[in-house]
Design a protein around this motif. Structure first.
Motif, PDB file in Angstrom:
ATOM      1  N   SER A  41       0.850  -1.190   0.000  1.00 47.40           N
ATOM      2  CA  SER A  41       0.000   0.000   0.000  1.00 47.40           C
ATOM      3  C   SER A  41       0.881   1.233   0.000  1.00 47.40           C
ATOM      4  O   SER A  41       2.068   1.163   0.300  1.00 47.40           O
ATOM      5  CB  SER A  41      -0.877   0.040   1.259  1.00 47.40           C
ATOM      6  OG  SER A  41      -1.965  -0.825   1.134  1.00 47.40           O
ATOM      7  N   ILE A  42       0.258   2.363  -0.290  1.00 48.22           N
ATOM      8  CA  ILE A  42       0.974   3.627  -0.204  1.00 48.22           C
ATOM      9  C   ILE A  42       0.423   4.407   0.995  1.00 48.22           C
ATOM     10  O   ILE A  42      -0.802   4.548   1.139  1.00 48.22           O
ATOM     11  CB  ILE A  42       0.771   4.474  -1.483  1.00 48.22           C
ATOM     12  CG1 ILE A  42       1.137   3.683  -2.741  1.00 48.22           C
ATOM     13  CG2 ILE A  42       1.555   5.788  -1.376  1.00 48.22           C
ATOM     14  CD1 ILE A  42       2.586   3.549  -3.056  1.00 48.22           C
ATOM     15  N   GLY A  43       1.316   4.873   1.836  1.00 50.48           N
ATOM     16  CA  GLY A  43       0.915   5.722   2.957  1.00 50.48           C
ATOM     17  C   GLY A  43       1.341   7.156   2.684  1.00 50.48           C
ATOM     18  O   GLY A  43       2.442   7.393   2.199  1.00 50.48           O
ATOM     19  N   VAL A  44       0.446   8.092   2.960  1.00 47.92           N
ATOM     20  CA  VAL A  44       0.739   9.508   2.728  1.00 47.92           C
ATOM     21  C   VAL A  44       0.556  10.278   4.031  1.00 47.92           C
ATOM     22  O   VAL A  44      -0.423  10.078   4.743  1.00 47.92           O
ATOM     23  CB  VAL A  44      -0.204  10.105   1.648  1.00 47.92           C
ATOM     24  CG1 VAL A  44       0.099  11.595   1.437  1.00 47.92           C
ATOM     25  CG2 VAL A  44      -0.094   9.340   0.348  1.00 47.92           C
ATOM     26  N   ASP A  45       1.526  11.124   4.324  1.00 48.51           N
ATOM     27  CA  ASP A  45       1.427  11.993   5.492  1.00 48.51           C
ATOM     28  C   ASP A  45       1.408  13.429   4.982  1.00 48.51           C
ATOM     29  O   ASP A  45       2.423  13.951   4.547  1.00 48.51           O
ATOM     30  CB  ASP A  45       2.646  11.742   6.405  1.00 48.51           C
ATOM     31  CG  ASP A  45       2.676  12.688   7.599  1.00 48.51           C
ATOM     32  OD1 ASP A  45       1.630  13.289   7.903  1.00 48.51           O
ATOM     33  OD2 ASP A  45       3.752  12.823   8.213  1.00 48.51           O
ATOM     34  N   LEU A  46       0.236  14.016   5.014  1.00 43.27           N
ATOM     35  CA  LEU A  46       0.086  15.380   4.514  1.00 43.27           C
ATOM     36  C   LEU A  46       0.156  16.348   5.689  1.00 43.27           C
ATOM     37  O   LEU A  46      -0.819  16.552   6.399  1.00 43.27           O
ATOM     38  CB  LEU A  46      -1.257  15.514   3.775  1.00 43.27           C
ATOM     39  CG  LEU A  46      -1.623  16.892   3.247  1.00 43.27           C
ATOM     40  CD1 LEU A  46      -0.544  17.447   2.354  1.00 43.27           C
ATOM     41  CD2 LEU A  46      -2.940  16.831   2.502  1.00 43.27           C
ATOM     42  N   VAL A  75       4.625   0.708   1.459  1.00 41.02           N
ATOM     43  CA  VAL A  75       4.822  -0.187   2.597  1.00 41.02           C
ATOM     44  C   VAL A  75       4.225  -1.539   2.240  1.00 41.02           C
ATOM     45  O   VAL A  75       3.085  -1.614   1.760  1.00 41.02           O
ATOM     46  CB  VAL A  75       4.143   0.372   3.875  1.00 41.02           C
ATOM     47  CG1 VAL A  75       4.390  -0.542   5.064  1.00 41.02           C
ATOM     48  CG2 VAL A  75       4.631   1.789   4.186  1.00 41.02           C
ATOM     49  N   SER A  76       4.977  -2.612   2.461  1.00 39.80           N
ATOM     50  CA  SER A  76       4.471  -3.937   2.105  1.00 39.80           C
ATOM     51  C   SER A  76       3.440  -4.392   3.121  1.00 39.80           C
ATOM     52  O   SER A  76       3.384  -3.880   4.245  1.00 39.80           O
ATOM     53  CB  SER A  76       5.626  -4.945   2.056  1.00 39.80           C
ATOM     54  OG  SER A  76       5.962  -5.335   3.376  1.00 39.80           O
ATOM     55  N   ALA A  77       2.646  -5.370   2.725  1.00 41.30           N
ATOM     56  CA  ALA A  77       1.596  -5.892   3.603  1.00 41.30           C
ATOM     57  C   ALA A  77       2.177  -6.523   4.859  1.00 41.30           C
ATOM     58  O   ALA A  77       1.481  -6.695   5.860  1.00 41.30           O
ATOM     59  CB  ALA A  77       0.737  -6.907   2.839  1.00 41.30           C
ATOM     60  N   THR A  78       3.465  -6.849   4.810  1.00 43.13           N
ATOM     61  CA  THR A  78       4.096  -7.411   5.998  1.00 43.13           C
ATOM     62  C   THR A  78       4.796  -6.335   6.842  1.00 43.13           C
ATOM     63  O   THR A  78       5.490  -6.640   7.804  1.00 43.13           O
ATOM     64  CB  THR A  78       5.124  -8.499   5.607  1.00 43.13           C
ATOM     65  OG1 THR A  78       6.000  -7.939   4.616  1.00 43.13           O
ATOM     66  CG2 THR A  78       4.456  -9.722   5.038  1.00 43.13           C
ATOM     67  N   GLY A  79       4.627  -5.069   6.453  1.00 40.62           N
ATOM     68  CA  GLY A  79       5.132  -3.982   7.274  1.00 40.62           C
ATOM     69  C   GLY A  79       6.537  -3.536   6.949  1.00 40.62           C
ATOM     70  O   GLY A  79       7.191  -2.871   7.746  1.00 40.62           O
ATOM     71  N   GLU A  80       7.006  -3.873   5.745  1.00 40.42           N
ATOM     72  CA  GLU A  80       8.337  -3.403   5.356  1.00 40.42           C
ATOM     73  C   GLU A  80       8.213  -2.081   4.597  1.00 40.42           C
ATOM     74  O   GLU A  80       7.417  -1.981   3.655  1.00 40.42           O
ATOM     75  CB  GLU A  80       9.005  -4.458   4.459  1.00 40.42           C
ATOM     76  CG  GLU A  80      10.468  -4.178   4.211  1.00 40.42           C
ATOM     77  CD  GLU A  80      11.019  -5.043   3.071  1.00 40.42           C
ATOM     78  OE1 GLU A  80      12.102  -4.714   2.566  1.00 40.42           O
ATOM     79  OE2 GLU A  80      10.351  -6.042   2.679  1.00 40.42           O
ATOM     80  N   LEU A  81       8.970  -1.091   5.027  1.00 39.94           N
ATOM     81  CA  LEU A  81       8.961   0.199   4.328  1.00 39.94           C
ATOM     82  C   LEU A  81       9.825   0.066   3.079  1.00 39.94           C
ATOM     83  O   LEU A  81      11.043  -0.052   3.160  1.00 39.94           O
ATOM     84  CB  LEU A  81       9.486   1.292   5.261  1.00 39.94           C
ATOM     85  CG  LEU A  81       9.007   2.706   4.967  1.00 39.94           C
ATOM     86  CD1 LEU A  81       9.024   3.544   6.237  1.00 39.94           C
ATOM     87  CD2 LEU A  81       9.856   3.375   3.914  1.00 39.94           C
ATOM     88  N   LEU A  82       9.174   0.025   1.912  1.00 37.41           N
ATOM     89  CA  LEU A  82       9.894  -0.257   0.672  1.00 37.41           C
ATOM     90  C   LEU A  82      10.608   0.981   0.141  1.00 37.41           C
ATOM     91  O   LEU A  82      11.738   0.914  -0.346  1.00 37.41           O
ATOM     92  CB  LEU A  82       8.923  -0.792  -0.392  1.00 37.41           C
ATOM     93  CG  LEU A  82       8.132  -2.055  -0.005  1.00 37.41           C
ATOM     94  CD1 LEU A  82       7.011  -2.311  -0.994  1.00 37.41           C
ATOM     95  CD2 LEU A  82       9.059  -3.266   0.073  1.00 37.41           C
ATOM     96  N   GLU A  83       9.917   2.118   0.247  1.00 39.88           N
ATOM     97  CA  GLU A  83      10.516   3.353  -0.261  1.00 39.88           C
ATOM     98  C   GLU A  83       9.770   4.541   0.309  1.00 39.88           C
ATOM     99  O   GLU A  83       8.556   4.491   0.496  1.00 39.88           O
ATOM    100  CB  GLU A  83      10.439   3.382  -1.797  1.00 39.88           C
ATOM    101  CG  GLU A  83      11.195   4.542  -2.399  1.00 39.88           C
ATOM    102  CD  GLU A  83      11.285   4.444  -3.924  1.00 39.88           C
ATOM    103  OE1 GLU A  83      11.098   3.341  -4.480  1.00 39.88           O
ATOM    104  OE2 GLU A  83      11.543   5.484  -4.557  1.00 39.88           O
ATOM    105  N   LYS A  84      10.533   5.593   0.583  1.00 36.53           N
ATOM    106  CA  LYS A  84       9.928   6.783   1.186  1.00 36.53           C
ATOM    107  C   LYS A  84      10.375   8.013   0.417  1.00 36.53           C
ATOM    108  O   LYS A  84      11.550   8.155   0.123  1.00 36.53           O
ATOM    109  CB  LYS A  84      10.390   6.853   2.643  1.00 36.53           C
ATOM    110  CG  LYS A  84       9.862   8.013   3.426  1.00 36.53           C
ATOM    111  CD  LYS A  84      10.094   7.814   4.924  1.00 36.53           C
ATOM    112  CE  LYS A  84      11.541   7.992   5.335  1.00 36.53           C
ATOM    113  NZ  LYS A  84      11.708   8.018   6.803  1.00 36.53           N
ATOM    114  N   LEU A 134      -2.628  -2.394  -3.047  1.00 36.16           N
ATOM    115  CA  LEU A 134      -3.843  -2.577  -2.250  1.00 36.16           C
ATOM    116  C   LEU A 134      -4.616  -1.279  -2.035  1.00 36.16           C
ATOM    117  O   LEU A 134      -5.814  -1.301  -1.745  1.00 36.16           O
ATOM    118  CB  LEU A 134      -3.480  -3.175  -0.883  1.00 36.16           C
ATOM    119  CG  LEU A 134      -2.768  -4.536  -0.937  1.00 36.16           C
ATOM    120  CD1 LEU A 134      -2.239  -4.920   0.438  1.00 36.16           C
ATOM    121  CD2 LEU A 134      -3.700  -5.618  -1.478  1.00 36.16           C
ATOM    122  N   GLY A 135      -3.924  -0.147  -2.155  1.00 40.00           N
ATOM    123  CA  GLY A 135      -4.616   1.123  -1.991  1.00 40.00           C
ATOM    124  C   GLY A 135      -3.720   2.153  -1.340  1.00 40.00           C
ATOM    125  O   GLY A 135      -2.550   1.900  -1.081  1.00 40.00           O
TER     126      GLY A 135
END
Ligand SMILES: [Zn+2]
Length: 349
Positions: free
Chosen positions: A5-10, A20-29, A65-66
């Motif tokens: 999924s993609i997480g956004v902090d605005l 972030v992978s479904a297993t909680g790995e931060l793939l890229e920021k 996933l979203g």
């Protein structure tokens, strides 16, 4: 490659986006300066192209996933619109979720965009991959300019009736206290936030009680909570008293939360949490005196490191016993919002 999924902090100053992978790995920021002055549409353009770029990159190997977007304000969870957005001009009553889904071309896929309050996603982030990993029921208090809050029950954000659950910053800790922008008096965030520290320092300076704080304030253009904390750790008595007072008010707030919620863990995050050593002792003292629930469930050494960084002393181990109320520091810093935002979209699909 796993699903992601993609997480956004605005935020007010930065737009941060992570895969972030479904297993909680931060793939890229990625961090982009949010040019709020250029307007809402510019921010949404930048956000959507970054989401698109990251999702295209990782889509080759896993399912997208979203996207979850943590925003400072109150959100109408049904419509995905912001009801109150003091720091985001133009976002109130604008169909943000629908517009972002449309631009990303998600309307026909299973992937969804979720808008969520920034403090609630930070709570979910700490629960999922941070200090409360493996702890299903917990709350986070984010001490910044104000106090953000979030409650997680069974691994999901507890929204209350309409998304307003977790407004810890506006719990009264001083009946005749300072007025708050919310309309109440004596709110916790007027006594236990970065801006509260600054106010207490200014008052001590004005009373002529804090010569070292006065010197720091006049020589440092960016005088703030950090400078006060630094003086306290150097043993400056007025600065120490300010942080002790801060700890007492935080203890009063926590006593109310612990009595009402009886959760396994309360995680303290935000910039001011780095002053933990200076305020935690009075915080725990106050808490033990005021909360019957805490007195009955306090660990033998509440100041022990429960953050999970130390093997064998982790909060997960303590709370698994189901007998102790753990109050500890957050471990993910500002990444909590990214993990939580990504997680929120995983839970929605
Ligand atoms: Zn208030």
């Amino acid at each position: 490659m796993p699903d992601f999924s993609i997480g956004v902090d605005l935020g007010g100053t930065n737009l941060r986006i992570a895969a972030v992978s479904a297993t909680g790995e931060l793939l890229e920021k990625v961090t982009l300066g949010t040019k709020l002055a250029l307007g809402r549409d510019h921010v949404i353009d930048e956000m959507c192209s970054a989401i698109q770029r990251l999702s295209d990159k990782y889509k080759a190997t896993g399912e997208f996933l979203g996207a979850g977007i943590g925003v400072p304000g109150l959100i109408d969870l049904q419509t995905g619109m912001m009801r109150k957005a003091v720091n985001l001009p133009g976002w109130e009553n604008y169909p943000a979720r629908a517009e972002i889904e449309r631009r990303l071309g998600l309307t026909k896929t299973g992937a969804r965009v979720v808008l969520e309050n920034d403090a609630r996603v930070a709570a979910l982030g700490e629960q999922w991959m941070g200090a409360a990993r493996g702890v299903a029921n917990m709350a986070v208090l984010t001490l910044g300019t104000g106090i953000g809050g979030g409650i997680v029950l069974g691994g999901r954000i507890w929204h209350g009736m309409n998304g307003m659950a977790g407004e810890f910053g506006h719990v009264t800790v001083e009946p005749e206290g300072y007025p708050c922008a919310c309309g109440n008096r004596g709110c916790a965030e007027r006594y236990a936030s970065a801006s509260a520290l600054l106010r207490m320092a200014r008052e001590a300076v004005a009373r002529g009680e804090a010569p070292s704080l006065a010197r720091a304030a006049s020589s440092d253009a960016e005088f703030g909570a950090k400078a006060i904390y630094n003086l306290a750790t150097q043993g400056d008595e007025p600065a120490r008293r300010i942080l002790q007072s801060f700890g007492r008010y935080l203890g009063i707030l926590l006593a109310d939360l612990v009595n009402v919620l009886n959760l396994e863990m309360y995680v303290i995050g935000g910039g001011v949490s780095s002053a933990w050593d200076a305020f935690a002792p009075t915080m725990f003292e106050e808490l033990r005196e005021r909360s019957i629930v805490y007195a009955a469930t306090a660990p033998s050494d509440p100041l022990r490191d429960f953050s999970g960084k130390e093997e064998g002393a982790s909060a997960q181990t303590a709370s698994r016993s189901g007998q102790e109320t753990i109050i500890t520091r957050a471990v993910l810093g500002s990444d909590a919002g990214l993990y939580g935002a990504a997680r929120v979209s995983m839970l929605a699909t």
